[in-house]
Design an enzyme around this catalytic site. Structure first.
Site, PDB file in Angstrom:
ATOM      1  N   HIS A   1      13.514  60.019   4.900  1.00 16.99           N
ATOM      2  CA  HIS A   1      12.791  59.240   4.131  1.00 16.99           C
ATOM      3  C   HIS A   1      11.844  59.852   2.741  1.00 16.99           C
ATOM      4  CE1 HIS A   1      12.195  56.579   7.684  1.00 16.99           C
ATOM      5  NE2 HIS A   1      13.167  56.056   7.082  1.00 16.99           N
TER       6      HIS A   1
ATOM      7  N   TYR B   1      10.219  65.881  11.470  1.00 12.74           N
ATOM      8  CA  TYR B   1      10.887  64.585  10.593  1.00 12.74           C
ATOM      9  C   TYR B   1      11.194  65.233   9.414  1.00 12.74           C
ATOM     10  CZ  TYR B   1       9.639  60.200   7.935  1.00 12.74           C
ATOM     11  OH  TYR B   1       9.752  59.210   7.455  1.00 12.74           O
TER      12      TYR B   1
ATOM     13  N   CYS C   1       6.161  52.155  11.058  1.00 14.00           N
ATOM     14  CA  CYS C   1       4.934  51.868  10.847  1.00 14.00           C
ATOM     15  C   CYS C   1       4.476  50.558  11.355  1.00 14.00           C
ATOM     16  CB  CYS C   1       4.729  52.010   9.330  1.00 14.00           C
ATOM     17  SG  CYS C   1       5.243  53.734   8.469  1.00 14.00           S
TER      18      CYS C   1
ATOM     19  N   ASP D   1      16.965  52.599   4.115  1.00 11.60           N
ATOM     20  CA  ASP D   1      16.974  52.836   5.581  1.00 11.60           C
ATOM     21  C   ASP D   1      16.895  51.231   6.082  1.00 11.60           C
ATOM     22  OD1 ASP D   1      16.962  53.611   7.976  1.00 11.60           O
ATOM     23  OD2 ASP D   1      15.056  54.406   8.019  1.00 11.60           O
TER      24      ASP D   1
END
Ligand code: ADP
Ligand code: SF4
Length: 705
Positions: free
Chosen positions: A172, A169, A30, A264
């Site tokens: 997360h 994806y 991001c 992470d």
């Protein structure tokens, strides 16, 4: 000349139908710019491609309005009108021979839909994670078919934009493909719930859909979290091993990591380089497809070891690519000691969290590639033969001296202490912050290579010294000191009994080795890291510690850097008592008066000492005196005087580095108007998006903006 031991890093890797030119893979990250600032986003990604990354990925990309992430600013492919922004990125990445990767995601119950106002969808009915306290509805079989269609269509749009790798994806805790795997989110009784086979069904289908839709020319990657650390309600390693076994050969690439994001991208205070290895090591043994993983890798030797020991095929980096977009090039050219190593502070993450363009402590040009046209490696040459005196060698002074030296100016850097680094040198000796010394070390290493920068230690300059020195430009980066009197965010005035009290200590005292003993209250009216680090230091030295704050939670700003949960856990494990929603109102003898911020009820807390972590005062006495003596400048040959960094306004180390860099960039340069940066959707600049990469209107511009 490149070290031959690093040759393996430059081998090409085939990923389905495409080939990465080397093993450096910028995994999705991001950046707070996303779809809202496509020009800045594309320029930032281009810089990575130019710096040698074989693959440059987007951040997560919304595929449909029902997975709207507002207010977070990520990539977006809701319909064809979103294609040009990503096409721009692809063009810029391709221009440097890199592959572009797109991370498609529908975040289901972890979206917000604040903008679209659609009802959120999830495997089973459940409260939402972001946005309003609303609930997501369970997806029907029709919804599942629709979701698969949206994903397929977004993949096709990605391919039309020019993407080479399309991600599915499932990491997360942020995407439906993962939510269907999690027992706590998926309590369905149909063919998509219950058994592992059923919970994996949707992920398998989406992978197959994506391969069918774009797999002829695009590689299909799976980003998959192997452990959430939440027990059997979440993805656990044992189950993840089964899942990788079930899907082993389906994706063209496995990108594996830990969930959630705070597990992470763990700050260096809580995890070392390569910390994910024990979790992801099994993946390569289970699949013949290439595997990429992350670990805040900055050392080429560690990277080579990951490859040679069969852990990874591609070196995944987000933060190291932010701190140094030219990391691969530097290794390739045998300049590994020039790598600006990530310090693991996660200030980059705070851009996403605060919904503003990314910034980096180590790399002041990050996020400024388009806005200010700053390049991480190049800088304009000097404008004149003027000499520059930099006073203070903290992060601001070091960066100013380094960048001025790079421009070719004759620079003198004077530091009062016997060591360079200022607050960075001092803070890096506190528990957990050792890697932060890289801010100092990289700059010292670079300055040593510059014959035009002279460094003077043990040189506390007075105003007269500065005037006698006779440099045309003087920049003061003299830092700041912590307040002793309790004045801070909550208190506009000094707290009675704190100033001049020998039982009261500051973070500066602790860094100078003056430590309290016995029962200590750390009074945190700052909210970031200093108080918890001070509490940890004192606890490790045997003190009984209470961490007290007027805030309703400890260290609330650390939510922005993913430190928060780790801080709370460490404080609890160390037996540091938390006392929230309490003010300090006075200190007499050993009695600290504290007040509940909601009821205003006061009580006394017996303690041997208090550490105030409230606010800082600029060390600007030298600046103030030189301002008073402005009439003497001309005779002394001084034409400009500036005060930067903590001496101007105390802040993060990132602010100080940025201030030093900005000073160096702007010295003797003409101002670019009132606003010192380019803005999106300013009519002249928006043209860049209509004509990406300097081309005349053509293929891309036919897509309506
Ligand atoms: P910043 O974060 O803005 O770089 P720091 O506090 O880290 O600020 O660094 C400021 C540095 O300036 C310290 O190392 C301090 O010793 C040095 N310094 C302060 N006053 C003087 C002075 N008058 N002459 C030389 N060095 C000084
Ligand atoms: Fe690394 Fe900190 Fe820069 Fe993020 S902000 S890339 S953690 S140095």
């Amino acid at each position: 000349m490149r070290d031959p031991r690093h040759d393996i890093l430059f081998e090409p890797v085939k990923i389905g139908p495409v080939t990465a030119k080397n093993r450096f893979f910028q995994v999705p990250h991001c950046n707070g710019m996303g779809h809202a600032m496509p020009l800045a986003h594309a320029a930032m990604r281009e810089t990575k491609a130019e710096g040698g990354w074989a693959v440059v990925s987007t951040e997560e990309c919304e595929i449909h309005p029902s997975g709207d992430l507002t207010p977070y600013v990520e990539a977006r492919l809701w319909d064809d009108r979103d294609i040009p922004a990503l096409a721009l990125m692809c063009d810029k990445v391709h221009a440097h021979g890199a592959l572009a990767a797109l991370e498609l995601s529908h975040n289901g119950p972890t979206a917000s839909n604040l903008y679209s106002r659609e009802v959120l969808i999830a495997p089973s009915p459940q409260p939402t994670k972001y946005g309003y306290p609303h609930q997501a509805r369970a997806m029907t079989l029709h919804d599942i078919r629709e979701y698969r269609r949206w994903h397929r269509e977004a993949a096709i749009r990605g391919k039309r934009a020019g993407m080479d790798i399309i991600y599915v994806y499932a990491a997360h805790d942020l995407s439906l493909a993962m939510h269907f795997l999690q027992r706590r989110r998926n309590q369905r009784s149909d063919e998509y719930g219950g058994s592992l086979e059923n919970r994996v069904r949707l992920l398998r289908e989406v992978l197959q859909d994506t391969k069918d839709a774009v797999g002829d020319t695009c590689a299909v990657a799976l980003r998959f979290a192997v452990e959430e650390g939440l027990g059997s309600g979440g993805v656990e390693l044992a189950e993840a091993q089964e899942i990788v076994g079930m899907l082993a050969e389906l994706p063209d690439l496995w990108d594996v990591n830990l969930a959630a994001w705070y597990n992470d991208s763990v700050p260096s205070r809580f995890a070392a380089e390569g910390a994910q290895e024990p979790f992801i090591a099994f993946v390569k043994k289970t699949t013949s497809k290439p595997v990429v993983g992350v670990g805040r890798f900055t050392s080429p030797d560690t990277m080579v070891s990951q490859l040679k020991r069969g852990m990874l095929d591609l070196i995944g980096c987000a933060r190291p690519s932010i701190a140094d977009p030219f990391l691969p090039k530097k290794i390739e050219e045998g300049r590994a000691d020039d790598i600006r190593e990530c310090i693991g502070c996660n200030v980059c993450v705070s851009g996403d969290m605060t919904i503003s363009p990314i910034r980096c402590t180590q790399n002041p040009t990050m996020g400024e590639e388009w806005r200010k046209r700053w390049h991480p490696e190049r800088i304009a040459p000097k404008r004149s033969a003027a000499r520059v005196l930099v006073v203070g060698a903290g992060p601001a002074g070091l960066e100013a001296a380094r960048a001025l030296g790079q421009r070719g100016y004759e620079v003198s850097l004077a530091e009062a202490r016997r060591e360079l680094g200022g607050r960075v040198a001092r803070e890096s000796r506190l528990p957990g912050l050792a890697e932060w010394a890289r801010v100092r070390d990289w700059r010292i290493g670079q300055i040593r290579k510059l014959a035009n920068v002279a460094v003077y230690l043990d040189s506390a300059l007075t105003a007269q010294d500065v005037l006698d020195f006779g440099a045309e430009h003087v920049v003061l980066a003299t830092g700041c000191r912590w307040r002793h009197d309790g004045c801070g965010r909550s208190h506009g005035f000094a707290i009675p009994g704190l100033a001049e009290n020998p039982r009261v200590f500051t973070v500066d005292d602790l860094m100078d080795g003056r430590l309290p003993e016995g029962k200590v209250v750390v009074y945190d009216d700052d909210g970031y890291y200093h108080a918890s680090v001070a509490a940890e230091l004192l606890r490790l030295r045997g003190c009984e510690v209470i961490h007290l704050t007027p805030e309703d939670s400890l260290a609330p700003w650390t939510l922005n850097t993913l430190d928060y949960r780790h801080v709370r856990k460490r404080m609890a494990e160390l037996g540091i008592e938390a006392l929230v929603s309490h003010e300090v109102t006075g200190y007499a003898g050993s009695a600290l008066t504290v007040e509940d911020v909601w009821t205003h009820r006061q009580r006394e807390l017996a303690c041997d000492a208090v550490v105030t972590v409230t606010a800082r005062l600029p060390d600007d006495a030298l600046y103030q005196e030189l301002c008073r003596r402005e009439a003497e400048w001309m005779d002394a040959g001084v034409s400009s005087l500036r005060c930067i960094g903590d001496a101007e306004a105390p802040g993060l180390i990132a602010h100080a580095v940025y201030a030093g860099h900005r000073y160096a960039r702007e010295l003797e340069e003409p101002a670019d108007g009132e606003v010192a940066f380019r803005r999106h959707f300013h009519s002249a600049d928006a043209d860049d998006l209509r004509r990406p990469h300097g081309q005349p209107p053509g293929r891309r511009s036919q897509e309506t903006l």
